[in-house]
Scaffold this active site. Structure first.
Site, PDB file in Angstrom:
ATOM      1  N   ASN A  24      -4.202  10.207   9.135  1.00 25.58           N
ATOM      2  CA  ASN A  24      -4.854  11.018   7.889  1.00 25.58           C
ATOM      3  C   ASN A  24      -6.257  10.397   7.892  1.00 25.58           C
ATOM      4  O   ASN A  24      -6.569   9.185   8.026  1.00 25.58           O
ATOM      5  CB  ASN A  24      -4.276  10.856   6.786  1.00 25.58           C
ATOM      6  CG  ASN A  24      -4.338   9.915   5.838  1.00 25.58           C
ATOM      7  OD1 ASN A  24      -5.473   9.781   5.118  1.00 25.58           O
ATOM      8  ND2 ASN A  24      -3.763   8.826   5.859  1.00 25.58           N
ATOM      9  N   ASN A  73      -4.752   3.316  -8.546  1.00 25.04           N
ATOM     10  CA  ASN A  73      -5.281   2.879  -7.498  1.00 25.04           C
ATOM     11  C   ASN A  73      -6.641   3.113  -7.607  1.00 25.04           C
ATOM     12  O   ASN A  73      -7.224   4.098  -7.824  1.00 25.04           O
ATOM     13  CB  ASN A  73      -4.766   3.736  -6.114  1.00 25.04           C
ATOM     14  CG  ASN A  73      -5.229   2.783  -4.940  1.00 25.04           C
ATOM     15  OD1 ASN A  73      -6.444   3.295  -4.571  1.00 25.04           O
ATOM     16  ND2 ASN A  73      -4.553   2.427  -3.978  1.00 25.04           N
ATOM     17  N   ASN A 116      -7.973  -0.609  -3.845  1.00 32.53           N
ATOM     18  CA  ASN A 116      -7.942  -0.268  -2.353  1.00 32.53           C
ATOM     19  C   ASN A 116      -9.228  -0.913  -1.538  1.00 32.53           C
ATOM     20  O   ASN A 116     -10.251  -0.509  -1.857  1.00 32.53           O
ATOM     21  CB  ASN A 116      -7.828   1.192  -2.481  1.00 32.53           C
ATOM     22  CG  ASN A 116      -8.021   1.938  -0.951  1.00 32.53           C
ATOM     23  OD1 ASN A 116      -8.157   1.150  -0.089  1.00 32.53           O
ATOM     24  ND2 ASN A 116      -8.185   3.231  -0.971  1.00 32.53           N
ATOM     25  N   CYS A 135     -11.506   0.669   2.024  1.00 31.21           N
ATOM     26  CA  CYS A 135     -12.882   1.478   2.382  1.00 31.21           C
ATOM     27  C   CYS A 135     -14.190   0.858   2.474  1.00 31.21           C
ATOM     28  O   CYS A 135     -14.101  -0.270   2.287  1.00 31.21           O
ATOM     29  CB  CYS A 135     -13.056   2.489   0.959  1.00 31.21           C
ATOM     30  SG  CYS A 135     -12.672   1.508  -0.629  1.00 31.21           S
ATOM     31  N   ILE A 150       1.407  -3.010   3.572  1.00 29.68           N
ATOM     32  CA  ILE A 150       0.246  -2.729   4.134  1.00 29.68           C
ATOM     33  C   ILE A 150      -0.397  -1.352   3.704  1.00 29.68           C
ATOM     34  O   ILE A 150       0.063  -0.476   3.605  1.00 29.68           O
ATOM     35  CB  ILE A 150       0.116  -3.191   5.564  1.00 29.68           C
ATOM     36  CG1 ILE A 150       1.129  -2.278   6.341  1.00 29.68           C
ATOM     37  CG2 ILE A 150       0.510  -4.428   5.951  1.00 29.68           C
ATOM     38  CD1 ILE A 150       1.092  -2.459   7.691  1.00 29.68           C
ATOM     39  N   ASN A 151      -1.846  -1.267   3.969  1.00 32.82           N
ATOM     40  CA  ASN A 151      -2.474   0.019   3.943  1.00 32.82           C
ATOM     41  C   ASN A 151      -2.300   0.417   5.497  1.00 32.82           C
ATOM     42  O   ASN A 151      -1.367  -0.158   6.283  1.00 32.82           O
ATOM     43  CB  ASN A 151      -3.905  -0.277   3.600  1.00 32.82           C
ATOM     44  CG  ASN A 151      -4.444   1.136   2.918  1.00 32.82           C
ATOM     45  OD1 ASN A 151      -4.173   2.288   3.433  1.00 32.82           O
ATOM     46  ND2 ASN A 151      -5.408   0.904   2.104  1.00 32.82           N
ATOM     47  N   THR A 152      -2.670   1.691   5.760  1.00 30.59           N
ATOM     48  CA  THR A 152      -2.607   2.260   7.097  1.00 30.59           C
ATOM     49  C   THR A 152      -3.418   1.588   8.315  1.00 30.59           C
ATOM     50  O   THR A 152      -4.518   0.639   7.840  1.00 30.59           O
ATOM     51  CB  THR A 152      -3.157   3.620   7.164  1.00 30.59           C
ATOM     52  OG1 THR A 152      -4.440   3.741   6.626  1.00 30.59           O
ATOM     53  CG2 THR A 152      -2.525   4.417   6.082  1.00 30.59           C
ATOM     54  N   GLY A 188       4.745   0.854   4.042  1.00 28.01           N
ATOM     55  CA  GLY A 188       4.572   1.044   5.310  1.00 28.01           C
ATOM     56  C   GLY A 188       5.752   1.312   6.137  1.00 28.01           C
ATOM     57  O   GLY A 188       6.821   0.435   6.245  1.00 28.01           O
ATOM     58  N   GLY A 229       5.670   6.095   1.073  1.00 29.98           N
ATOM     59  CA  GLY A 229       4.437   6.929   1.249  1.00 29.98           C
ATOM     60  C   GLY A 229       4.572   7.935   2.139  1.00 29.98           C
ATOM     61  O   GLY A 229       5.236   9.059   1.623  1.00 29.98           O
TER      62      GLY A 229
END
Lengths: 263, 317
Positions: free
Chosen positions: B77, B107, B135, B138, B199-201, B253, B275
């Site tokens: 995404n 977030n 987050n 970014c 974890i994030n993506t 995740g 998620g």
């Protein structure tokens, strides 16, 4: 409310070309579906993750407990749905879509291209039931692609639908835009309801631009969820300069409000 | 670090002084602001917490479509952090969300340090937001676009400053797009983060072979879904190995089922976030809650906290 229902497959058959027909017994969803709404179908069993996401399909017709869906086979998701047999069960989520065709017009001209006609058929049935005048245009490249022809005959819409084939193999020869203005001129408080390939929808919008009549497009988009949480299926609202979700702020949009290049 | 306490049911617990009904939360960016599900699908009061979609100070339009693409057992995404801004959220969305009896975690992100601080400062004064999740995936506009979460020094500085301006628990959602997760995890622990979210993506790309170009309009996107489960489990395991129960880890995740969630928990997660599974199985979080209860009962555990980090038992002995 949206319902995640385990639907029984009553029929899943190839019609012609890349088009298939899927008939499902889904009593809960069937009792709630409105014209232009869609369902998300999970092609896989539990704990199978490829393909991962559900696929969106327009509901072409509802009869008692049954839903009728026409689908074109494009990739992994739709291909795996073709392997499902009558008697098997699949999860479907529905009925989805919040903004539908407005009902405040006196006359409707429906324009459907290819499989997109399945996004208008339920609305056509609704208009007939409430006695509102309409005409429908159904365009395809060649007659083999007229996957809803039997449905049109079986449901008594022969006199309401004008068929166009690009090669002239059935009905009128030409594109759906060929006689479009002829069907519009002289009608008061008319609106267009359009569903089909992007190129076709653009051509329709362009063709009627100078007539200044409202055109409503029923859109499809790549979506992960279908119910507003992934924010993936957006289209730009050029009036508000924001991205709107096709699944939640749509799937029907006034052509004036969106950037048709987006989808 | 604040202690985790058992409460009255096999899944309820207390963390950072907040009572959670269960350790199953929804992940940021995969649940919008919770209202679509609450109003159309199920009562979100059943969830341990809702982590809302990322909030910046200024509204963000997000990226042009195509924003998503399915990949083998996953998806990419590039939504582009579309959000109406934190003030709009507080005024128009939060009051409705607060009608549900669940923990609300905001977030937070920004294009630069100042924006992060402004969002956190605003949320610190916002009733109804229980904790903040940072987050850091970014790009830092002022540092040539390098992600906050990929540089331990930048991260240390950011987390330290945020800790000074907020009294609410501060979790940091770490990016897996680095060589050693312990570098950034350590930076956050030293900066006194209250917990780590792992974890994030993962950054990925898919190419259309007919058009011969990347499918996503922004070319790259974040990979999520079952495909990333083992990566998340490995990273949680690594961080727990170093810090044990002294640093609360929230696992995220690739979780679809209770078994997936248990892998996170056994590796060291004290709570999990669901998620991408929300997209293909809207009831996944509720199924995970039910599955965890059944698993604990079958294995004879009184409380899920007995299982946290248990996969380390051989090594820690």
């Amino acid at each position: 409310m949206y319902i995640d229902e385990k639907a029984k497959i009553l029929e899943n058959k190839h019609i012609s070309g890349k088009t298939w027909l899927l008939r499902l017994e889904a009593p809960k969803i069937a009792s709630t579906v409105k014209p232009a709404q869609f369902v998300m179908i999970k092609a896989t069993e539990d704990f199978q993750y490829d393909p991962l996401l559900r696929r969106a399909f327009a509901v072409a017709d509802v009869k008692d407990k049954e839903l009728l869906i026409f689908y074109d086979v494009y990739g992994k998701g739709t291909k795996s749905i073709t392997t499902k047999k009558a008697g098997e069960e699949i999860y479907i989520l529905g009925a989805l879509g919040k903004k539908l065709f407005p009902e405040n017009y006196d006359y409707y001209l429906l324009v459907g291209g290819g499989i997109g006609f399945a996004g208008l058929s339920l609305f056509m049935k609704y208009l007939k039931n409430i006695g509102k005048p309409f005409k429908a245009i159904y365009g395809v490249r060649r007659k083999e692609q007229l996957s809803m022809l039997d449905w049109i005959k079986e449901n008594g819409f022969e006199n309401d639908v004008i068929i166009y084939t690009e090669d002239g193999s059935f009905g009128e020869k030409g594109l759906v835009t060929k006689d479009l203005k002829k069907f519009i001129i002289g009608k008061k408080n008319i609106s267009l309801a359009v569903c089909g390939p992007k190129k076709m929808m653009k051509a329709v919008v362009e063709e009627v631009k100078d007539l200044k009549i409202p055109v409503y497009l029923s859109l499809e988009s790549k979506m992960a969820c279908g119910f507003g949480i992934c924010i993936g299926c957006v289209i730009k609202n050029i009036k508000e300069n924001t991205y709107q979700r096709v699944c939640y702020e749509g799937p029907v949009f006034n052509a004036e409000e969106i950037n048709i290049e987006d989808f | 670090m604040k202690q985790v306490k058992n409460l009255d049911t096999s899944l309820s617990f207390e963390l950072f002084g907040i009572k959670f009904k269960n350790p199953v939360w929804t992940a940021s960016g995969c649940f919008s602001y919770g209202l679509e599900v609450a109003e159309n699908l199920y009562d979100i009061s059943k969830l341990g917490a809702v982590v809302v979609k990322g909030l910046s100070y200024k509204p963000r339009a997000g990226n042009p479509p195509q924003r998503i693409v399915e990949t083998p057992c996953g998806m990419l995404n590039s939504i582009g952090l579309q959000n109406p801004g934190v003030e709009y959220f507080a005024k128009n969305i939060l009051p409705k969300l607060r009608e549900y009896d669940t923990v609300i975690i905001a977030n937070v992100f920004g294009e630069d340090e100042e924006e992060y601080l402004k969002v956190a400062e605003f949320l610190d004064k916002t009733d109804g937001v229980h904790a903040l999740e940072l987050n850091v995936s970014c790009p830092n506009v002022k540092k040539g676009g390098i992600a906050f979460g990929s540089d331990p020094d930048t991260l240390y500085s950011l987390v330290s400053k945020l800790k000074q301006i907020t009294s609410k628990p501060l979790l940091v959602k770490l990016s897996p797009n680095i060589t050693n997760i312990l570098d950034t995890a350590t930076a956050c622990v030293e900066a006194k983060a209250d917990g780590l979210v792992l974890i994030n993506t993962l950054l990925g790309m898919a190419i259309d072979v007919e058009k011969e170009e990347p499918i996503l309009a922004m070319k790259t996107g974040g990979l999520s879904g079952p495909a990333i489960l083992p990566i998340a489990v490995r990273m949680i395991y690594q961080v727990y190995e170093k810090y044990g129960a002294s640093v609360p880890i929230i696992g995220v995740g690739g979780i679809t089922t209770a078994e997936d969630a248990l892998q996170h928990i056994l590796a060291g997660a004290v709570a999990v976030q669901i998620g991408t599974a929300n997209f293909y199985d809207p009831y996944a979080p509720l199924k995970v809650i039910e599955g965890l209860e059944k698993h604990l009962e079958r294995k004879g555990y009184k409380h899920f906290l007995e299982v946290v980090g248990k996969a380390h038992k051989l090594k820690l002995k």
